[in-house]
Write a protein that holds these residues in place. Structure first.
Motif, short mmCIF file in Angstrom:
data_model
loop_
_atom_site.label_atom_id
_atom_site.label_comp_id
_atom_site.label_asym_id
_atom_site.label_seq_id
_atom_site.Cartn_x
_atom_site.Cartn_y
_atom_site.Cartn_z
N PHE A 1 -2.96 -8.84 -6.49
CA PHE A 1 -1.65 -9.43 -6.21
C PHE A 1 -0.58 -8.36 -6.13
O PHE A 1 0.21 -8.31 -5.18
CB PHE A 1 -1.30 -10.45 -7.30
N ILE A 2 -0.53 -7.50 -7.12
CA ILE A 2 0.53 -6.48 -7.17
C ILE A 2 0.37 -5.48 -6.03
O ILE A 2 1.35 -5.10 -5.37
CB ILE A 2 0.53 -5.78 -8.54
N VAL A 3 -0.87 -5.05 -5.76
CA VAL A 3 -1.10 -4.09 -4.68
C VAL A 3 -0.72 -4.70 -3.33
O VAL A 3 -0.05 -4.08 -2.50
CB VAL A 3 -2.56 -3.61 -4.66
N SER A 4 -1.12 -5.97 -3.11
CA SER A 4 -0.88 -6.60 -1.81
C SER A 4 0.57 -7.04 -1.63
O SER A 4 1.16 -6.86 -0.56
CB SER A 4 -1.81 -7.80 -1.62
N ARG A 5 1.20 -7.58 -2.70
CA ARG A 5 2.54 -8.13 -2.55
C ARG A 5 3.66 -7.11 -2.79
O ARG A 5 4.73 -7.23 -2.21
CB ARG A 5 2.74 -9.31 -3.50
N LEU A 6 3.42 -6.13 -3.65
CA LEU A 6 4.45 -5.11 -3.91
C LEU A 6 4.16 -3.80 -3.20
O LEU A 6 5.02 -2.92 -3.16
CB LEU A 6 4.57 -4.85 -5.41
N GLY A 7 2.95 -3.67 -2.66
CA GLY A 7 2.60 -2.45 -1.96
C GLY A 7 2.43 -2.66 -0.47
O GLY A 7 3.26 -2.24 0.34
N ILE A 8 1.36 -3.36 -0.11
CA ILE A 8 1.05 -3.55 1.31
C ILE A 8 2.10 -4.37 2.02
O ILE A 8 2.50 -4.04 3.15
CB ILE A 8 -0.34 -4.21 1.46
N TYR A 9 2.58 -5.44 1.40
CA TYR A 9 3.55 -6.33 2.06
C TYR A 9 4.82 -5.57 2.48
O TYR A 9 5.22 -5.63 3.66
CB TYR A 9 3.88 -7.51 1.16
#
Length: 387
Positions: free
Chosen positions: A271-279
């Motif tokens: 969640f953190i990687v995808s929503r705060l990083g990739i997104y």
């Protein structure tokens, strides 16, 4: 009415310079997104809801019973007309003064009255079986649509080069796979908009309601203006974490403690990687900068980006709660049961502990979400679940 619609759908607001609605009309040579296509989402949303009911009854429930998931709900309070009247008409959480008055009126001790109110509150809360069935449905849907999205996107040029999202605009033909992808995602969110009022109530109900509104708004207007390529990237990115969240919840309901803990930690990382990083680095970068470079400035561009930023604010809120949960778990040496209470109306503690001193619980469910993400993710609170 025609004048209002013409004003609302002003080309200079919704479309880039030198692009008109006529450019987005389907022809014999190519098909483009049409506003009337979105009407199909409503009957499809109803179909998805009916499929869910059948799935939960004939697939999820037998699976839950086979896994020994508790089928019975909380213990019911003994019938008492006076206490029932207080509970329904005055308060579900009587203070000490009211408890003492009821104790004298009924000739019960205060502890017995407290226990009655606790049992009565729990009586309205869903059973573990119901929560398992709901999570299994969401897990199955997100797994299906995520798999479909990956298979579709790996054949597209914009998966690896986001500038391709805007290349050739507005003459980007609507592929059948993309059309299906959009309609199913939109229909699912519409089904959540209606079913959330009968689903397990969670503390982040308001946040998830906002999330669903944002999602439907983004899907609708990105489809009508043919900004669909970036929309498919957003779909796929959000569905990934939702799968793991629902799996973690199912493991929790099955009392597979170690598996649930592992899945929850995995969910937090994804969640953190995808929503705060990739997104922000992948999605917001292309909508804020690459879109502007490719198509120029137009009012709807900023509306589109503001809604995407609202989504990012929700991501930050949920990420904070995930980190808060992980910190409390690490400080205690494990992810304790009261910490991972799943914010879905869990039972009140059976110990006679004053509410102000009750153990804190921090895990909540998703959304949608997830869902949201999703369908509710995490929320801290002093009582276990009200989702």
């Amino acid at each position: 009415m025609a004048g209002i619609l013409a004003w609302f759908w002003n080309e200079r607001f919704w479309l880039p310079h030198n692009v008109t609605w006529a450019d987005l009309q389907s022809t014999e040579e190519a098909s483009f997104p049409q506003a009337e296509d979105l009407y199909l989402a409503f009957p499809l949303a109803f179909c998805i809801f009916m499929i869910r009911l059948l799935f939960e009854r004939f697939i999820a429930k037998p699976c839950a019973l086979g896994l020994k998931v508790q089928a019975n709900g909380p213990q019911k309070a003994q019938p008492n007309a006076i206490l029932e009247k207080v509970f329904t008409a005055i308060t579900k959480h009587p203070d000490e003064k009211r408890l003492e008055g009821l104790s004298k009126q009924l000739d019960w001790d205060v502890r017995s009255i407290q226990r009655w109110f606790r049992q009565r509150r729990n009586q309205e809360k869903p059973s573990t079986l119901r929560k398992f069935c709901e999570s299994m449905w969401r897990f199955t849907f997100h797994l299906y649509i995520f798999t479909y999205g990956v298979r579709f996107l790996k054949k597209t040029p914009w998966l690896w080069n986001t500038r391709q999202c805007w290349s050739g605009y507005p003459y980007q033909p609507l592929m059948p796979d993309l059309h299906y992808y959009y309609l199913v995602e939109l229909s699912f969110y519409w089904s959540l908009m209606f079913s959330q009022f009968i689903d397990v109530k969670r503390k982040d109900f308001g946040i998830m309601f906002t999330h669903h509104i944002v999602a439907i708004t983004l899907i609708t207007f990105s489809y009508i203006t043919n900004l669909t390529r970036v929309g498919t990237l957003i779909f796929c990115l959000h569905d990934a974490a939702d799968i793991i969240l629902e799996a973690a919840k199912m493991a929790n309901y099955c009392k597979c403690q170690k598996l649930s803990d592992f899945l929850f930690i995995t969910f937090g990382i994804v969640f953190i990687v995808s929503r705060l990083g990739i997104y922000p680095l992948w999605i917001l970068n292309t909508t804020l900068f690459e879109l502007y470079e490719a198509l120029g400035n137009f009012p709807a561009l900023w509306i589109f980006n503001v809604v995407l930023m609202v989504l990012q604010i929700l991501h930050c809120f949920w990420s904070y709660l995930i980190i808060k949960t992980a910190y409390k778990a690490i400080s205690k040496g494990k992810i304790a049961k009261d910490v991972r209470s799943d914010i879905e109306s869990s039972s009140d503690e059976e110990e006679t502990v004053p509410r102000s001193k009750a153990p804190h619980s921090t895990m909540a469910t998703n959304g949608t979400s997830s869902t949201n993400g999703t369908n509710g993710y995490l929320a801290g609170g002093t009582s276990s679940e009200e989702h």
